[in-house]
Design a protein around this motif. Structure first.
Motif, PDB file in Angstrom:
ATOM      1  N   ARG A 166      -9.888   1.403   0.026  1.00 35.56           N
ATOM      2  CA  ARG A 166     -10.859   2.876   0.032  1.00 35.56           C
ATOM      3  C   ARG A 166     -10.303   4.014  -0.205  1.00 35.56           C
ATOM      4  NH1 ARG A 166     -16.334   1.890   3.443  1.00 35.56           N
ATOM      5  NH2 ARG A 166     -17.199   3.020   1.498  1.00 35.56           N
ATOM      6  N   LEU A 167      -9.200   4.333   0.610  1.00 33.56           N
ATOM      7  CA  LEU A 167      -8.358   5.627   0.569  1.00 33.56           C
ATOM      8  C   LEU A 167      -7.282   5.738  -0.186  1.00 33.56           C
ATOM      9  CD1 LEU A 167      -8.173   8.571   1.886  1.00 33.56           C
ATOM     10  CD2 LEU A 167      -7.100   7.587   3.851  1.00 33.56           C
ATOM     11  N   GLY A 168      -6.932   6.638  -0.817  1.00 32.53           N
ATOM     12  CA  GLY A 168      -5.853   6.736  -1.629  1.00 32.53           C
ATOM     13  C   GLY A 168      -5.243   8.350  -1.518  1.00 32.53           C
ATOM     14  N   ARG A 185     -16.192   7.355  -6.208  1.00 30.28           N
ATOM     15  CA  ARG A 185     -15.151   7.845  -5.400  1.00 30.28           C
ATOM     16  C   ARG A 185     -15.090   9.271  -5.415  1.00 30.28           C
ATOM     17  NH1 ARG A 185      -9.234   7.641  -8.025  1.00 30.28           N
ATOM     18  NH2 ARG A 185      -9.782   8.566 -10.157  1.00 30.28           N
ATOM     19  N   ILE A 186     -14.531  10.044  -4.479  1.00 22.71           N
ATOM     20  CA  ILE A 186     -14.615  11.388  -4.264  1.00 22.71           C
ATOM     21  C   ILE A 186     -13.108  11.736  -4.379  1.00 22.71           C
ATOM     22  CG2 ILE A 186     -14.593  13.525  -2.884  1.00 22.71           C
ATOM     23  CD1 ILE A 186     -17.236  12.095  -1.720  1.00 22.71           C
ATOM     24  N   GLN A 223       0.802  -1.304   0.002  1.00 16.13           N
ATOM     25  CA  GLN A 223       0.144  -0.076   0.137  1.00 16.13           C
ATOM     26  C   GLN A 223       1.033   1.259   0.032  1.00 16.13           C
ATOM     27  OE1 GLN A 223      -0.755  -2.389   2.356  1.00 16.13           O
ATOM     28  NE2 GLN A 223      -2.053  -3.300   1.006  1.00 16.13           N
ATOM     29  N   ASN A 224       2.139   1.098   0.443  1.00 16.26           N
ATOM     30  CA  ASN A 224       2.973   2.368   0.845  1.00 16.26           C
ATOM     31  C   ASN A 224       4.142   2.415  -0.062  1.00 16.26           C
ATOM     32  OD1 ASN A 224       1.797   3.936   3.156  1.00 16.26           O
ATOM     33  ND2 ASN A 224       1.456   1.704   3.505  1.00 16.26           N
ATOM     34  N   SER A 255      -8.161  10.379  -2.532  1.00 11.56           N
ATOM     35  CA  SER A 255      -9.441   9.942  -3.116  1.00 11.56           C
ATOM     36  C   SER A 255      -9.939   9.110  -2.086  1.00 11.56           C
ATOM     37  CB  SER A 255      -8.951   9.304  -4.476  1.00 11.56           C
ATOM     38  OG  SER A 255      -8.112   8.264  -4.051  1.00 11.56           O
ATOM     39  N   TYR A 256     -11.187   8.962  -2.200  1.00 15.07           N
ATOM     40  CA  TYR A 256     -12.087   7.927  -0.903  1.00 15.07           C
ATOM     41  C   TYR A 256     -13.235   7.407  -1.800  1.00 15.07           C
ATOM     42  CZ  TYR A 256     -14.710   6.255   3.137  1.00 15.07           C
ATOM     43  OH  TYR A 256     -15.411   5.535   3.841  1.00 15.07           O
TER      44      TYR A 256
END
Length: 445
Positions: free
Chosen positions: A336-338, A376-377, A275-276, A368-369
């Motif tokens: 869900r989160l970027g 997504r937003i 993820q990172n 982004s979520y």
């Protein structure tokens, strides 16, 4: 509106020939279209801006309809490696302020193994839209098409089990629609002798000789020869990849003083976990806009078209400068989160164009979520400060964008976005504020 002169249109036409030639060469060399992967997307965007020309006192309230095609072509075969991406759009302006226009961007790299492990043919092309006046923003009338085409053979030889020699011979042609000081031809030869230290690291010696000749030399921009020599150490340590360069560069200019500088570069990338990811890059070297555009556009992580402020602040000239920059790029990709944040520091000291000497500090960020699996937003933002050394100008750019995107089916969806774009300066002319709304329908393969 003023009509572009024939020379301008002719240069724009010539700037499109190289991508077409590359596409033709790709078609001839691949032979089997089924081996390549082609992704493409059609978009239709409606844009409304209350200050499309980024003016302080003469704002253009304008609506624009933009049909667009984007594509990404990849092939990794036994004899051919290809990556070509680009987009082309047509902008229809509903007001009377601007003429309708076509914008196009392209980045393509082709490696063709004529004799595997002995001789390869390399062809590359980079087409982009860059500012005419780089102190102003990216608005209609202040963009020009810039094209860089390069190619040549690469030769390979093994010198034992752990040593290899590579020789690259390249010719390049660069063209710009308006900035005549950019048009040039380049001829280069580079040799790299590499030795494997162990299974995960190696050291290499690099020597390069480049000759640059301008189509229309100016008093401040003259033909030159550049020699680079450096040692590179690169390798991998668990989840960390690194590349370190150290050496010297010399610039021999015709009818002008010669220059030299230390060459030092470092790139370290750490994949902390799935993820990172963290990447660090630092450079001190001779550079020019041709070189910088090739480096930026050849990176698949870089956008062909800057979505927000153009962090590169491209000055379309082939003049050489001393470049010192440091960049950190952190990315997080969750279920869900970027999130991405990218602080940048750059110092440019031109050999001839002292009025362009500047220091830049910037940070670009995105979050982004995912509300649902298909919705997504997204929040984008950037801040940049440019401090010009000799003309006492200090500009600060802020851009904020909030949007929502939804994929309705496997192939099509939509997105909507509101943008705030503003510049503050110690000089009155560059100051502006813009508010814009964009709505896009898209269909993808």
């Amino acid at each position: 509106m003023k009509t572009r002169d024939p020379a301008f249109r002719a240069s724009r036409y010539r700037a499109t020939l190289a991508p077409l030639a590359l596409a033709l060469l790709v078609a001839l060399s691949t032979g089997n279209a089924r081996a390549a992967r082609l992704d493409y997307q059609f978009e239709l965007t409606g844009l409304h801006s209350d200050n499309l020309n980024l003016s302080e006192n003469n704002q253009a309230n304008e609506s624009v309809l933009v049909p667009r095609l984007r594509f990404d072509l990849k092939e990794e075969g036994a004899s051919v490696e290809l990556h070509a991406r680009g987009d082309i759009e047509r902008r229809h302006y509903f007001g009377n302020e601007f003429d309708d226009e076509t914008r196009a961007e392209f980045a393509g790299q082709l490696k063709w193994a004529l004799f595997p492990q002995r001789m390869h043919l390399v062809v590359e092309d980079y087409l982009s839209e860059e500012p005419i006046n780089f102190r102003d923003g990216r608005y209609p009338g202040n963009l020009q098409r810039v094209n860089i085409f390069l190619g040549g053979p690469s030769f390979f030889a093994r010198l034992g089990d752990t040593s290899r020699l590579q020789i690259d011979v390249r010719g390049a042609d660069s063209q710009a629609e308006v900035s005549r000081g950019f048009d040039s031809r380049r001829y280069s030869a580079a040799a790299a002798l590499q030795h494997d230290i162990n299974a995960t690291s190696n050291v290499s010696l690099h020597l390069a000789h480049t000759r640059v000749e301008f189509d229309q030399p100016e008093t401040t921009i003259v033909d030159y020869t550049r020699q680079d020599g450096y040692v590179r150490y690169e390798g991998r340590l668990r989840d960390i990849e690194y590349q370190l360069d150290a050496g010297r560069s010399r610039l021999d200019r015709e009818n002008a003083d010669n220059e030299s500088t230390t060459l030092a570069r470092a790139t370290v990338q750490w994949q902390v976990n799935p993820q990172n990811r963290l990447r660090f890059r630092a450079r001190h070297q001779f550079a020019d806009e041709v070189q910088d555009l090739v480096v930026r556009l050849s990176d698949p992580d870089e956008s062909l078209v800057p979505d927000l402020v153009d962090s590169s602040s491209s000055l379309v000239t082939a003049g050489v400068y001393r470049q010192s920059d440091v960049e950190l790029d952190y990315r997080f990709s969750g279920d869900r989160l970027g999130f991405r944040v990218r602080p940048i520091y750059r110092q440019l000291r031109y050999i001839s164009r002292l009025d362009a000497d500047r220091t830049e500090n910037a940070v670009i960020y995105q979050a982004s979520y995912r509300l649902t699996p298909l919705t997504r937003i997204v929040f984008d933002g950037s801040y940049r400060k440019r401090d010009f050394r000799t003309i006492d100008e200090l500009d600060r750019d802020h851009v904020y964008a909030l949007g929502i995107e939804q994929q309705r089916t496997r192939h099509w969806g939509w997105r909507a976005q509101v943008v705030r774009n503003e510049r503050d300066s110690n000089l009155p002319d560059p100051v502006y504020k813009e508010n814009a709304v964009l709505v896009t329908l898209w269909w993808k393969r």
